[in-house]
Design a protein around this motif. Structure first.
Motif, mmCIF file in Angstrom:
data_model
loop_
_atom_site.group_PDB
_atom_site.id
_atom_site.type_symbol
_atom_site.label_atom_id
_atom_site.label_comp_id
_atom_site.label_asym_id
_atom_site.label_seq_id
_atom_site.Cartn_x
_atom_site.Cartn_y
_atom_site.Cartn_z
ATOM 1 N N LYS A 1 0.835 -1.184 0.000
ATOM 2 C CA LYS A 1 0.000 0.000 0.000
ATOM 3 C C LYS A 1 0.876 1.243 0.000
ATOM 4 N N ALA A 2 0.433 2.259 -0.741
ATOM 5 C CA ALA A 2 1.165 3.524 -0.809
ATOM 6 C C ALA A 2 0.177 4.648 -1.069
ATOM 7 N N GLY B 1 -2.845 18.883 -6.872
ATOM 8 C CA GLY B 1 -3.989 19.555 -6.280
ATOM 9 C C GLY B 1 -3.966 19.474 -4.775
ATOM 10 N N GLY B 2 -5.147 19.513 -4.168
ATOM 11 C CA GLY B 2 -5.281 19.520 -2.722
ATOM 12 C C GLY B 2 -5.172 18.132 -2.118
ATOM 13 N N PRO B 3 -5.402 18.028 -0.807
ATOM 14 C CA PRO B 3 -5.320 16.727 -0.128
ATOM 15 C C PRO B 3 -6.255 15.674 -0.713
ATOM 16 N N ASP B 4 -7.330 16.110 -1.348
ATOM 17 C CA ASP B 4 -8.263 15.160 -1.948
ATOM 18 C C ASP B 4 -7.643 14.390 -3.116
ATOM 19 N N LYS B 5 -6.499 14.842 -3.604
ATOM 20 C CA LYS B 5 -5.829 14.159 -4.719
ATOM 21 C C LYS B 5 -4.979 12.974 -4.247
ATOM 22 N N LEU B 6 -4.838 12.789 -2.947
ATOM 23 C CA LEU B 6 -4.043 11.672 -2.430
ATOM 24 C C LEU B 6 -4.833 10.375 -2.545
ATOM 25 N N ARG B 7 -4.213 9.360 -3.114
ATOM 26 C CA ARG B 7 -4.870 8.061 -3.275
ATOM 27 C C ARG B 7 -4.084 6.981 -2.535
ATOM 28 N N TYR B 8 -4.782 6.239 -1.713
ATOM 29 C CA TYR B 8 -4.202 5.107 -0.977
ATOM 30 C C TYR B 8 -4.467 3.859 -1.806
ATOM 31 N N ASN C 1 4.404 14.971 17.924
ATOM 32 C CA ASN C 1 3.155 15.259 18.627
ATOM 33 C C ASN C 1 1.907 14.820 17.882
ATOM 34 N N GLN C 2 2.051 14.409 16.627
ATOM 35 C CA GLN C 2 0.909 13.933 15.856
ATOM 36 C C GLN C 2 1.296 12.670 15.101
ATOM 37 N N THR C 3 0.476 11.645 15.198
ATOM 38 C CA THR C 3 0.652 10.444 14.379
ATOM 39 C C THR C 3 -0.654 10.155 13.647
ATOM 40 N N PHE C 4 -0.531 9.695 12.415
ATOM 41 C CA PHE C 4 -1.669 9.354 11.578
ATOM 42 C C PHE C 4 -1.380 8.025 10.901
ATOM 43 N N ALA C 5 -2.421 7.273 10.620
ATOM 44 C CA ALA C 5 -2.255 6.089 9.781
ATOM 45 C C ALA C 5 -1.890 6.527 8.370
ATOM 46 N N LEU C 6 -1.089 5.709 7.679
ATOM 47 C CA LEU C 6 -0.714 6.031 6.307
ATOM 48 C C LEU C 6 -1.956 6.247 5.440
ATOM 49 N N ALA C 7 -2.986 5.475 5.687
ATOM 50 C CA ALA C 7 -4.217 5.609 4.920
ATOM 51 C C ALA C 7 -4.890 6.967 5.125
ATOM 52 N N ASP C 8 -4.540 7.640 6.220
ATOM 53 C CA ASP C 8 -5.127 8.945 6.544
ATOM 54 C C ASP C 8 -4.198 10.097 6.178
ATOM 55 N N ALA C 9 -3.375 9.901 5.160
ATOM 56 C CA ALA C 9 -2.410 10.933 4.774
ATOM 57 C C ALA C 9 -3.099 12.238 4.397
ATOM 58 N N ALA C 10 -4.269 12.188 3.782
ATOM 59 C CA ALA C 10 -4.980 13.421 3.419
ATOM 60 C C ALA C 10 -5.340 14.212 4.670
ATOM 61 N N GLU C 11 -5.805 13.520 5.707
ATOM 62 C CA GLU C 11 -6.113 14.193 6.979
ATOM 63 C C GLU C 11 -4.855 14.832 7.562
ATOM 64 N N GLY D 1 5.450 20.603 16.586
ATOM 65 C CA GLY D 1 6.503 19.622 16.476
ATOM 66 C C GLY D 1 6.346 18.792 15.210
ATOM 67 N N ALA D 2 6.789 17.550 15.282
ATOM 68 C CA ALA D 2 6.791 16.691 14.102
ATOM 69 C C ALA D 2 5.514 15.868 14.008
ATOM 70 N N SER D 3 5.175 15.486 12.775
ATOM 71 C CA SER D 3 4.062 14.587 12.494
ATOM 72 C C SER D 3 4.594 13.366 11.760
ATOM 73 N N VAL D 4 4.016 12.197 12.074
ATOM 74 C CA VAL D 4 4.503 10.940 11.503
ATOM 75 C C VAL D 4 3.330 10.090 11.039
ATOM 76 N N LEU D 5 3.497 9.457 9.893
ATOM 77 C CA LEU D 5 2.540 8.486 9.376
ATOM 78 C C LEU D 5 2.987 7.083 9.751
ATOM 79 N N ILE D 6 2.042 6.223 10.144
ATOM 80 C CA ILE D 6 2.356 4.849 10.518
ATOM 81 C C ILE D 6 1.733 3.907 9.493
ATOM 82 N N PRO D 7 2.559 3.116 8.779
ATOM 83 C CA PRO D 7 2.009 2.193 7.774
ATOM 84 C C PRO D 7 1.094 1.141 8.399
#
Length: 329
Positions: A3-4, A11-18, A301-311, A323-329
């Motif tokens: 998954k990627a 465009g905007g965040p709506d252009k991100l596809r998981y 200070n912020q973590t998101f699932a990789l699938a939630d990259a648009a958020e 601070g930093a934000s990190v995506l978790i696969p």
């Protein structure tokens, strides 16, 4: 298949596809890295928008990550299978692609991680920490007695930059957007924290420097702060532009630099300061040393699932992150 997160059009965040992508086996000089944590940077949003064009479309976003080497190609000697590593992409030879469960990457650009630094911290610091390192040590060497201005002082780069400058003996004036971020800046090495919306911060800087101004301003914001940054400098001062979070700096009359005191401006791009493996490892060693000493605390200070990259992109661009934000696969 893994998954990627890719963009097929800018465009905007709506252009991100998981979606599923093929990784394949590493070729000569490459390693396949299974990601465990992925750093988020403003440059990712610029890539998504097309301000920093991607090599081709569709393309996976992302400029930094940490993980484990799960395969190596012919000729690789710098890493081995099972090594914990981090990397920072940058420049045409090392394109984005970290928003994925795994990817192929040039093995000479992988940095081995010590046991004391966990994967989430590594993913949150490799680009931001290396950026702070070259800004403070090469672009404008900062030392005891210097008074400096750092914009977005509560952000990912800003927190590392202010802590490190404080450790080097500098007096740091941080510029932030809210009172809450001012408190964060003060807790991370700033002597003063100015809120950008409270009047003219350039005037405030001059009040804090007996009317003289500062020798250097580190500005990753761009359009919204450019003019005030110039007006915060003392004669022969230097504006270090290393990002354009608010948008690109508009054209201006070069003679303005003369009129304001023979000022200098430099645009300090990451890729030009880690051109060789030796330079990359030297800067990374310096970064890890101050982290292991406790002189710098990397705050994710912020973590998101990789699938939630648009958020995650929406949160970053709203300037509601700290601070930093990190995506978790």
């Amino acid at each position: 298949m893994v998954k990627a997160v890719r963009v097929h059009e800018y465009g905007g965040p709506d252009k991100l596809r998981y979606e599923d992508v093929e990784v394949g086996e590493p070729g000569a000089g490459q390693a396949r890295v299974r990601h465990t944590a992925i750093g988020l940077n403003f440059a990712d949003a610029h890539n998504r928008e097309g301000r920093y064009p991607l090599p081709s479309l569709p393309h996976v976003l992302g400029g930094e990550a940490a993980g484990v080497v799960e395969a190596i190609g012919p000729g690789v000697t710098d890493v081995k299978v099972g090594d914990r590593v981090a990397y920072a992409a940058g420049g045409p030879a090392f394109p984005p692609g970290s928003y994925s469960e795994a990817r192929l990457f040039d093995a000479t650009r992988l940095v081995l991680l010590p046991e004391e630094i966990d994967d989430v911290t590594a993913a949150g610091m490799i680009v931001k920490g290396l950026t702070a390192q070259y800004l403070l040590k090469s672009v404008y060497p900062v030392g005891p007695g210097d008074t400096i201005v750092v914009h977005a002082a509560a952000g990912g780069v800003g927190q590392i930059l202010t802590q490190w400058a404080h450790y080097l003996g500098a007096r740091v004036i941080g510029v932030v957007s809210t009172p809450e971020k001012a408190r964060i800046a003060l807790s991370n090495g700033c002597t003063h924290a100015l809120i950008s919306g409270d009047g003219n911060f350039a005037e405030r800087v001059r009040q804090l420097t007996a009317g003289e101004g500062v020798p250097v301003v580190f500005d990753g914001v761009g359009r919204d702060t450019f003019e005030a940054s110039l007006n915060s400098l003392r004669p022969r001062g230097t504006l270090v532009s290393f990002g354009t979070a608010s948008g690109p700096v508009p054209p201006f009359d070069l003679f303005t630099l003369n009129r304001l005191g023979s000022l200098s401006i430099t645009s300090a791009a990451f890729a030009w300061f880690v051109r060789s493996r030796a330079e990359l490892l030297s800067r990374a060693s310096d970064l890890m040393d101050v982290v292991l000493r406790g002189a710098i605390k990397v705050q994710v200070n912020q973590t998101f699932a990789l699938a939630d990259a648009a958020e995650a992109h929406r949160a970053l661009e709203s300037r509601n992150t700290q601070g930093a934000s990190v995506l978790i696969p």
